[in-house]
Scaffold this motif. Structure first.
Motif, PDB file in Angstrom:
ATOM      1  N   LYS A  92      82.037 -15.866  21.426  1.00 43.89           N
ATOM      2  CA  LYS A  92      82.017 -15.364  22.807  1.00 43.89           C
ATOM      3  C   LYS A  92      83.381 -15.413  23.496  1.00 43.89           C
ATOM      4  O   LYS A  92      83.478 -15.240  24.700  1.00 43.89           O
ATOM      5  CB  LYS A  92      80.999 -16.127  23.689  1.00 43.89           C
ATOM      6  CG  LYS A  92      79.627 -16.273  23.077  1.00 43.89           C
ATOM      7  CD  LYS A  92      78.968 -14.957  22.827  1.00 43.89           C
ATOM      8  CE  LYS A  92      77.552 -15.163  22.315  1.00 43.89           C
ATOM      9  NZ  LYS A  92      77.181 -14.315  21.244  1.00 43.89           N
ATOM     10  N   LYS A  93      84.455 -15.610  22.739  1.00 40.76           N
ATOM     11  CA  LYS A  93      85.783 -15.771  23.335  1.00 40.76           C
ATOM     12  C   LYS A  93      86.611 -14.494  23.383  1.00 40.76           C
ATOM     13  O   LYS A  93      87.650 -14.465  24.022  1.00 40.76           O
ATOM     14  CB  LYS A  93      86.565 -16.852  22.585  1.00 40.76           C
ATOM     15  CG  LYS A  93      85.964 -18.229  22.758  1.00 40.76           C
ATOM     16  CD  LYS A  93      86.778 -19.267  22.024  1.00 40.76           C
ATOM     17  CE  LYS A  93      86.168 -20.651  22.215  1.00 40.76           C
ATOM     18  NZ  LYS A  93      86.940 -21.676  21.492  1.00 40.76           N
ATOM     19  N   GLU A  94      86.152 -13.444  22.694  1.00 39.21           N
ATOM     20  CA  GLU A  94      86.935 -12.208  22.656  1.00 39.21           C
ATOM     21  C   GLU A  94      86.041 -10.976  22.746  1.00 39.21           C
ATOM     22  O   GLU A  94      84.923 -10.989  22.248  1.00 39.21           O
ATOM     23  CB  GLU A  94      87.717 -12.087  21.340  1.00 39.21           C
ATOM     24  CG  GLU A  94      88.864 -13.032  21.187  1.00 39.21           C
ATOM     25  CD  GLU A  94      89.621 -12.748  19.898  1.00 39.21           C
ATOM     26  OE1 GLU A  94      90.408 -11.768  19.880  1.00 39.21           O
ATOM     27  OE2 GLU A  94      89.409 -13.479  18.924  1.00 39.21           O
ATOM     28  N   LEU A  95      86.576  -9.943  23.346  1.00 34.50           N
ATOM     29  CA  LEU A  95      86.010  -8.597  23.299  1.00 34.50           C
ATOM     30  C   LEU A  95      86.998  -7.763  22.503  1.00 34.50           C
ATOM     31  O   LEU A  95      88.185  -7.731  22.826  1.00 34.50           O
ATOM     32  CB  LEU A  95      85.840  -8.007  24.689  1.00 34.50           C
ATOM     33  CG  LEU A  95      84.743  -8.616  25.548  1.00 34.50           C
ATOM     34  CD1 LEU A  95      84.841  -8.083  26.968  1.00 34.50           C
ATOM     35  CD2 LEU A  95      83.383  -8.304  24.971  1.00 34.50           C
ATOM     36  N   VAL A  96      86.519  -7.108  21.462  1.00 35.99           N
ATOM     37  CA  VAL A  96      87.396  -6.361  20.569  1.00 35.99           C
ATOM     38  C   VAL A  96      86.925  -4.921  20.497  1.00 35.99           C
ATOM     39  O   VAL A  96      85.746  -4.661  20.236  1.00 35.99           O
ATOM     40  CB  VAL A  96      87.371  -6.983  19.146  1.00 35.99           C
ATOM     41  CG1 VAL A  96      88.334  -6.248  18.232  1.00 35.99           C
ATOM     42  CG2 VAL A  96      87.692  -8.468  19.186  1.00 35.99           C
ATOM     43  N   LYS A  97      87.838  -3.984  20.743  1.00 40.25           N
ATOM     44  CA  LYS A  97      87.503  -2.562  20.572  1.00 40.25           C
ATOM     45  C   LYS A  97      87.818  -2.212  19.123  1.00 40.25           C
ATOM     46  O   LYS A  97      88.975  -2.014  18.759  1.00 40.25           O
ATOM     47  CB  LYS A  97      88.275  -1.680  21.526  1.00 40.25           C
ATOM     48  CG  LYS A  97      87.815  -0.243  21.451  1.00 40.25           C
ATOM     49  CD  LYS A  97      88.317   0.606  22.575  1.00 40.25           C
ATOM     50  CE  LYS A  97      87.666   1.969  22.458  1.00 40.25           C
ATOM     51  NZ  LYS A  97      88.024   2.812  23.572  1.00 40.25           N
ATOM     52  N   VAL A  98      86.787  -2.162  18.307  1.00 39.51           N
ATOM     53  CA  VAL A  98      86.983  -2.013  16.863  1.00 39.51           C
ATOM     54  C   VAL A  98      87.051  -0.558  16.429  1.00 39.51           C
ATOM     55  O   VAL A  98      86.419   0.315  17.011  1.00 39.51           O
ATOM     56  CB  VAL A  98      85.877  -2.736  16.056  1.00 39.51           C
ATOM     57  CG1 VAL A  98      85.889  -4.218  16.331  1.00 39.51           C
ATOM     58  CG2 VAL A  98      84.516  -2.156  16.320  1.00 39.51           C
ATOM     59  N   ILE A  99      87.863  -0.338  15.377  1.00 37.50           N
ATOM     60  CA  ILE A  99      87.907   0.968  14.723  1.00 37.50           C
ATOM     61  C   ILE A  99      87.309   0.867  13.327  1.00 37.50           C
ATOM     62  O   ILE A  99      87.049   1.877  12.689  1.00 37.50           O
ATOM     63  CB  ILE A  99      89.347   1.525  14.659  1.00 37.50           C
ATOM     64  CG1 ILE A  99      90.275   0.585  13.887  1.00 37.50           C
ATOM     65  CG2 ILE A  99      89.872   1.803  16.057  1.00 37.50           C
ATOM     66  CD1 ILE A  99      91.649   1.155  13.599  1.00 37.50           C
ATOM     67  N   ARG A 100      87.086  -0.374  12.858  1.00 38.86           N
ATOM     68  CA  ARG A 100      86.531  -0.603  11.523  1.00 38.86           C
ATOM     69  C   ARG A 100      85.937  -2.008  11.481  1.00 38.86           C
ATOM     70  O   ARG A 100      86.508  -2.945  12.036  1.00 38.86           O
ATOM     71  CB  ARG A 100      87.653  -0.484  10.488  1.00 38.86           C
ATOM     72  CG  ARG A 100      87.251  -0.774   9.082  1.00 38.86           C
ATOM     73  CD  ARG A 100      88.449  -0.593   8.150  1.00 38.86           C
ATOM     74  NE  ARG A 100      88.103  -1.063   6.824  1.00 38.86           N
ATOM     75  CZ  ARG A 100      88.865  -1.854   6.106  1.00 38.86           C
ATOM     76  NH1 ARG A 100      90.017  -2.275   6.554  1.00 38.86           N
ATOM     77  NH2 ARG A 100      88.476  -2.234   4.906  1.00 38.86           N
ATOM     78  N   VAL A 101      84.789  -2.141  10.837  1.00 39.72           N
ATOM     79  CA  VAL A 101      84.156  -3.442  10.624  1.00 39.72           C
ATOM     80  C   VAL A 101      84.005  -3.612   9.120  1.00 39.72           C
ATOM     81  O   VAL A 101      83.542  -2.705   8.434  1.00 39.72           O
ATOM     82  CB  VAL A 101      82.775  -3.534  11.307  1.00 39.72           C
ATOM     83  CG1 VAL A 101      82.086  -4.845  10.976  1.00 39.72           C
ATOM     84  CG2 VAL A 101      82.914  -3.374  12.819  1.00 39.72           C
ATOM     85  N   TYR A 102      84.436  -4.776   8.612  1.00 41.19           N
ATOM     86  CA  TYR A 102      84.319  -5.013   7.177  1.00 41.19           C
ATOM     87  C   TYR A 102      84.070  -6.491   6.907  1.00 41.19           C
ATOM     88  O   TYR A 102      84.190  -7.325   7.797  1.00 41.19           O
ATOM     89  CB  TYR A 102      85.556  -4.503   6.414  1.00 41.19           C
ATOM     90  CG  TYR A 102      86.859  -5.156   6.796  1.00 41.19           C
ATOM     91  CD1 TYR A 102      87.406  -6.164   6.016  1.00 41.19           C
ATOM     92  CD2 TYR A 102      87.556  -4.763   7.933  1.00 41.19           C
ATOM     93  CE1 TYR A 102      88.609  -6.763   6.356  1.00 41.19           C
ATOM     94  CE2 TYR A 102      88.746  -5.347   8.280  1.00 41.19           C
ATOM     95  CZ  TYR A 102      89.276  -6.343   7.481  1.00 41.19           C
ATOM     96  OH  TYR A 102      90.457  -6.948   7.823  1.00 41.19           O
ATOM     97  N   THR A 103      83.706  -6.799   5.661  1.00 42.28           N
ATOM     98  CA  THR A 103      83.292  -8.152   5.304  1.00 42.28           C
ATOM     99  C   THR A 103      84.189  -8.735   4.223  1.00 42.28           C
ATOM    100  O   THR A 103      84.866  -8.016   3.498  1.00 42.28           O
ATOM    101  CB  THR A 103      81.852  -8.156   4.763  1.00 42.28           C
ATOM    102  OG1 THR A 103      81.830  -7.510   3.499  1.00 42.28           O
ATOM    103  CG2 THR A 103      80.899  -7.468   5.710  1.00 42.28           C
ATOM    104  N   SER A 104      84.171 -10.063   4.139  1.00 45.22           N
ATOM    105  CA  SER A 104      84.816 -10.761   3.032  1.00 45.22           C
ATOM    106  C   SER A 104      84.184 -12.134   2.902  1.00 45.22           C
ATOM    107  O   SER A 104      83.470 -12.591   3.796  1.00 45.22           O
ATOM    108  CB  SER A 104      86.329 -10.874   3.230  1.00 45.22           C
ATOM    109  OG  SER A 104      86.635 -11.737   4.300  1.00 45.22           O
ATOM    110  N   ARG A 105      84.451 -12.766   1.783  1.00 47.86           N
ATOM    111  CA  ARG A 105      83.944 -14.115   1.543  1.00 47.86           C
ATOM    112  C   ARG A 105      85.057 -15.101   1.834  1.00 47.86           C
ATOM    113  O   ARG A 105      86.223 -14.844   1.541  1.00 47.86           O
ATOM    114  CB  ARG A 105      83.485 -14.234   0.097  1.00 47.86           C
ATOM    115  CG  ARG A 105      82.773 -15.522  -0.144  1.00 47.86           C
ATOM    116  CD  ARG A 105      82.037 -15.478  -1.448  1.00 47.86           C
ATOM    117  NE  ARG A 105      81.340 -16.755  -1.560  1.00 47.86           N
ATOM    118  CZ  ARG A 105      80.613 -17.094  -2.573  1.00 47.86           C
ATOM    119  NH1 ARG A 105      80.457 -16.259  -3.562  1.00 47.86           N
ATOM    120  NH2 ARG A 105      80.022 -18.247  -2.610  1.00 47.86           N
ATOM    121  N   ILE A 106      84.711 -16.243   2.425  1.00 45.32           N
ATOM    122  CA  ILE A 106      85.694 -17.268   2.755  1.00 45.32           C
ATOM    123  C   ILE A 106      85.802 -18.256   1.601  1.00 45.32           C
ATOM    124  O   ILE A 106      84.803 -18.739   1.088  1.00 45.32           O
ATOM    125  CB  ILE A 106      85.293 -18.030   4.033  1.00 45.32           C
ATOM    126  CG1 ILE A 106      85.217 -17.076   5.216  1.00 45.32           C
ATOM    127  CG2 ILE A 106      86.262 -19.165   4.313  1.00 45.32           C
ATOM    128  CD1 ILE A 106      84.704 -17.717   6.473  1.00 45.32           C
TER     129      ILE A 106
END
Length: 80
Positions: A8-22
């Motif tokens: 809840k600390k940021e609002l992001v105007k995204v152009i792409r959403v993607y995933t990765s493993r940590i």
């Protein structure tokens, strides 16, 4: 689309959403990234949208984002 991050600390105007493993100290967790500008020499221009303990939970969240985008591509989504 604007997305409010899981913490809840940021609002992001995204152009792409993607995933990765940590890997490392949070081993086995999965992360959703939001890219907000093109990648360049100085950085990847991304923000952490959310961290999930399983790939299944991450994929559920990604499906919810997809549904929100279909309904309103210029809208707002809040990560859970």
């Amino acid at each position: 689309m604007w997305i409010r991050t899981q913490d809840k600390k940021e609002l992001v105007k995204v152009i792409r959403v993607y995933t990765s493993r940590i890997f490392g100290e949070k081993k086995g967790k999965h992360i959703l990234w939001g890219q907000f500008a093109g990648t360049n020499l100085f950085g990847e221009n991304k923000a952490t949208l959310g961290i999930y303990p399983t790939e299944e939970l991450l994929m559920e969240e990604l499906a919810l984002i997809e549904s929100a985008l279909k309904e309103n591509p210029d809208g707002f989504y809040e990560m859970r």
